[in-house]
Structure formats: structure tokens, C-alpha cells
Design an enzyme around this catalytic site. Structure first.
Site, PDB file in Angstrom:
ATOM      1  CG  HIS A 151     139.790 -68.716 120.892  1.00  0.00           C
ATOM      2  ND1 HIS A 151     139.646 -68.094 119.974  1.00  0.00           N
ATOM      3  CD2 HIS A 151     140.677 -68.108 121.974  1.00  0.00           C
ATOM      4  CE1 HIS A 151     140.813 -66.876 120.054  1.00  0.00           C
ATOM      5  NE2 HIS A 151     141.268 -66.983 121.208  1.00  0.00           N
ATOM      6  CG  ASN A 231     149.882 -67.224 128.010  1.00  0.00           C
ATOM      7  OD1 ASN A 231     150.401 -66.404 127.922  1.00  0.00           O
ATOM      8  ND2 ASN A 231     149.714 -68.072 129.032  1.00  0.00           N
ATOM      9  N   GLY A 261     151.488 -60.968 135.292  1.00  0.00           N
ATOM     10  CA  GLY A 261     151.870 -61.563 136.502  1.00  0.00           C
ATOM     11  C   GLY A 261     151.007 -62.882 136.476  1.00  0.00           C
ATOM     12  CG  PHE A 262     147.244 -63.239 136.841  1.00  0.00           C
ATOM     13  CD1 PHE A 262     147.312 -63.638 138.261  1.00  0.00           C
ATOM     14  CD2 PHE A 262     147.104 -61.736 136.811  1.00  0.00           C
ATOM     15  CE1 PHE A 262     147.144 -62.864 139.193  1.00  0.00           C
ATOM     16  CE2 PHE A 262     146.791 -60.928 137.777  1.00  0.00           C
ATOM     17  CZ  PHE A 262     146.614 -61.542 138.939  1.00  0.00           C
ATOM     18  CG  HIS A 263     148.209 -64.505 130.473  1.00  0.00           C
ATOM     19  ND1 HIS A 263     147.364 -63.675 131.258  1.00  0.00           N
ATOM     20  CD2 HIS A 263     147.319 -65.002 129.510  1.00  0.00           C
ATOM     21  CE1 HIS A 263     146.102 -63.611 130.690  1.00  0.00           C
ATOM     22  NE2 HIS A 263     146.245 -64.428 129.478  1.00  0.00           N
ATOM     23  CG  ASP A 290     144.679 -61.702 125.415  1.00  0.00           C
ATOM     24  OD1 ASP A 290     143.950 -61.721 124.395  1.00  0.00           O
ATOM     25  OD2 ASP A 290     144.763 -62.757 125.881  1.00  0.00           O
ATOM     26  CB  ALA A 329     138.724 -65.712 130.077  1.00  0.00           C
TER      27      ALA A 329
END
Length: 404
Positions: A151, A231, A261-263, A290, A329
């Protein structure tokens, strides 16, 4: 025309069934039947029969955090056609109910999106993916810059800068349908949260630098959820449980999980789900994507998808969305992928994962009497997928079928 769905492995929102058929009558589920051995009589009665052999038939997925799809981002430049592209992109992956999500933006963009959602509601019931849109999610702009994520800091602001009454009116207007607002509780007056809740808005904590005690107090004012747990929020610590600790400790609050698998590391997700279940029982953990514009968008020869977010270049590759600086992002995740990952990466039973993808979010937005289950009288919002390769083969929104 009535439709009869046969030979699938049926998950009704609570449990699996064999040997059952589902009868659709226009936009609703008419009945759950024993699968007939002779289908000719149904053909003679002008009932369209769908043979779903080898597929799982379940409630359509409910995604409460979709920023974009099909190459389009929700924002001040998005029109009705663009919003339909977003809905179409996610429908391909099983999402039959959704909340388009506006990432922190200017006041005029917020007004534009609110007006767009009102226009969408005039299309409910038509043969359009727009019927999947049940309301809107404003993620910001009343956040904490310390936990801004992608953001823009120059857009994040205090409620008073927009005018408290004006913000309340825009965010809570009943014509928007389901209204979900993500904010940082420590950056707004408690009475603002209470006023939103009194007007029927669901308020979720996110992009917050609050400590445990601040969140604990905010929960008493009406906070009912946590946006993308782990997050953009203070982490769980031994002496300071932070936002994460408060989310897991509360018995009533719902949590959105991005299982890409990333966040969040799979081990952290497994422990969080187990902790929440021990504290509150099953039913409070929800899958969200998201998702950004890359979902449903064609990649280039190198497998890269590029798009813009508020003037910044975003790149999606190998399922991961980042800025040019490498900051996460949003995601390139779809709901079918979230279901697959929850089974394969987290080791959860498919039955519980399907509830996390449909029934639990339906409960959170108070629509579990019409969506989230396969039962008589419920909306004919369904998904049929191949459990061997996690591919959507058919879906229905308000009884309108699409095959893939």
C-alpha cells in the site's frame, strides 16, 4: 430448465456422500436425491442431465479478498466490463461468491468503486459472472504506514482527513451488499469501529502495528476478523503476542489465510490452524487469495505476467507477485490453487479445506443460509473439479453452468 447432476462424489458443505444426485430448479438447489439408475425419464421431462463421473461436486468457493484478475485491477479506472473480467477470471477457478477488494486509494476512487458495486447489483440473477459479487472489501486506507506492505504510504491516511461522517456513509451504505473494511485499529477512534459495526459492516484488523492489548480492546469494539493472518501485522512473540497472538487467542474472530507457499511458511500455517482450533474449534480459518490482476492472465514466453498497481510495476512469476524491489504485492493465487495447497502443503483433510473455502467464509459474511452448502433451498452455486489434477470442469452461479 431444471438440471440433474449425477455420479459425482458429493461434498455438501459438511461431509462427503456417494450415490447422490443434485437437482437444480432455476437459481436454487431443489433437492438432494438418491442417484437414479434410469435417467431416461429425466430426459423426457426436459431435465438437463450432467454426468460428473470422477469429479468432486461441492459448494462454490467464497473469496473475500480479490484485488484483481484477468489483467484488471479494481480501482478508479475499472468499469463494469473490467469488473466482469475479474469475476470471470476467478470463476474459472471455482469462485462463485466474491468481494472485490480495493487496496488503499484516493477518496474519488473509493466513491467510484462504491458506485460500481451498486451498478453490479442490478445484474444479480442474470447469466453473468457479476452475480458472484456479493459486496465489497475496502482494504484501507485507514492503515498503519509501519505495516503498509504494498500500500502506498502517501495514500494511507487518518479517517478525519476524509471526514468521519463521510467515511461512515461511504463504507456502510446498504446498497453495497456485504461490506468488509480492513483497518488498523490503533489508527482509528474506537467509536469509528463501533459505528461501522452498528451499521452492519464487518471490520477486520490488518496492516497493523498494534500490540496484543490494543487488539484485545479493539475486539471488544467490534473487530471480527483478521486480514491475511501473519502478513502486514505485528508477529507472535514470547513476551508480546502481537496481532497474530491476539487473532489466535480470540474465540470468535475469523482469520483469512493466503496459502500460496510464499506469504506464510506451511509450518506456521499448520501451527496457527491447530492453535485456533484448540482455542475456538473449527470454523474460524478461511482461505483467501489476495489475488492481483495476474490471475487468469496470459503469461509471456518467460512465464511472466506484468501489470500495474497505482502506477507501480508488478510482476508475477512462478505464482509469486512482487514489486520491482522484491516486495510481495498480493498474490497470483486462485481458490482452486489455495485448496490444492492446503491439502498438499499443509496436509489438511480435503473436507476441512473445502469448508475453509466455502462454508466458513459464508458464515463470516452472514450468508451461510444461502451459500456454502449443497442443500435444498440454497443458491445453485456449485463447483465440480477433478481431484486428480485439481482442475475445474464445471461451475454454476445461480444455476447458470459453465464448462472448462
Amino acid at each position: 430448465m431444471k438440471q440433474l447432476l449425477v455420479h459425482a462424489r458429493l461434498f455438501d458443505g459438511e461431509q462427503f456422500h456417494a450415490g447422490k444426485a443434485v437437482l437444480l430448479d432455476s437459481i436454487h438447489i431443489a433437492d438432494i436425491l438418491d442417484c437414479p439408475t434410469d435417467l431416461s425419464s429425466y430426459h423426457n421431462k426436459h431435465v438437463q442431465v450432467h454426468d460428473l463421473s470422477g469429479l468432486v461436486l461441492c459448494p462454490g468457493f467464497v473469496d473475500l479478498q480479490i484485488n484483481g484478475g484477468g489483467g484488471v485491477m479494481l480501482g478508479g479506472q475499472c468499469d463494469l466490463s473490467g469488473l466482469e473480467q475479474i469475476a470471470d477470471a476467478h470463476r474459472r477457478f471455482g469462485t462463485t461468491s466474491m468481494l472485490p477488494t480495493l487496496i488503499s486509494d484516493r477518496w474519488d476512487a473509493m466513491e467510484h468503486v462504491a458506485d460500481l458495486i451498486r451498478r453490479v447489483h442490478r445484474h444479480w440473477g442474470e447469466n453473468s459472472s457479476l452475480s458472484a459479487i456479493k459486496g465489497v472489501h475496502f482494504e484501507g486506507p485507514y492503515l498503519n504506514v509501519e505495516r503498509k506492505g504494498v500500500h502506498r504510504s502517501e495514500i494511507i491516511r487518518l479517517v478525519e482527513e476524509d471526514g468521519t461522517d463521510a467515511a461512515l456513509d461511504l463504507l456502510s451504505h446498504p446498497d453495497l451488499g456485504v461490506r468488509l473494511v480492513t483497518l488498523a485499529p490503533e489508527k482509528v477512534c474506537p467509536s469509528f469501529i463501533t459505528s461501522l459495526v452498528e451499521r452492519g459492516v464487518l471490520v477486520s484488523a490488518g496492516h497493523s502495528a498494534a500490540n496484543y492489548q490494543q487488539i484485545h480492546k479493539a475486539l471488544r469494539t467490534g473487530i471480527s476478523g483478521f486480514t491475511h493472518l501473519f502478513n502486514a501485522m505485528t508477529p507472535f512473540g514470547s513476551r508480546e503476542p502481537g496481532v497474530v497472538g491476539a487473532a489466535l487467542d480470540d474465540e470468535k474472530a475469523y482469520c483469512g489465510l493466503i496459502v500460496d507457499g510464499f506469504h506464510v511458511h506451511p509450518a506456521s500455517l499448520r501451527m496457527a490452524i491447530a492453535a485456533k482450533e484448540a482455542r475456538a474449534g473449527k470454523g474460524k480459518m478461511m482461505l483467501v487469495t489476495d489475488a492481483m490482476a495476474g490471475v487468469g492472465m496470459e503469461a509471456d514466453k518467460d512465464g511472466i505476467k506484468c501489470f500495474e498497481l497505482n502506477g507501480a510495476s508488478i510482476q508475477a512469476q512462478y505464482g509469486k507477485c512482487t514489486t520491482e524491489d522484491g516486495i510481495l504485492a498480493g498474490s497470483d493465487l486462485n481458490m482452486m490453487g489455495a485448496v490444492r495447497n492446503s491439502v498438499e502443503l499443509l496436509g489438511l483433510p480435503l473436507s476441512e479445506v473445502l469448508r475453509m473455502a466455502s462454508l466458513y467464509p459464508a458464515r463470516y459474511i452472514r450468508m451461510d443460509k444461502v451459500i456454502g452448502r449443497v442443500a435444498g433451498g440454497y443458491n445453485a452455486d456449485l463447483v465440480a473439479f477433478d481431484p486428480e489434477n485439481w482442475q475445474i470442469k464445471h461451475n454454476w452461479i445461480n444455476g447458470y453452468e459453465r464448462s472448462y
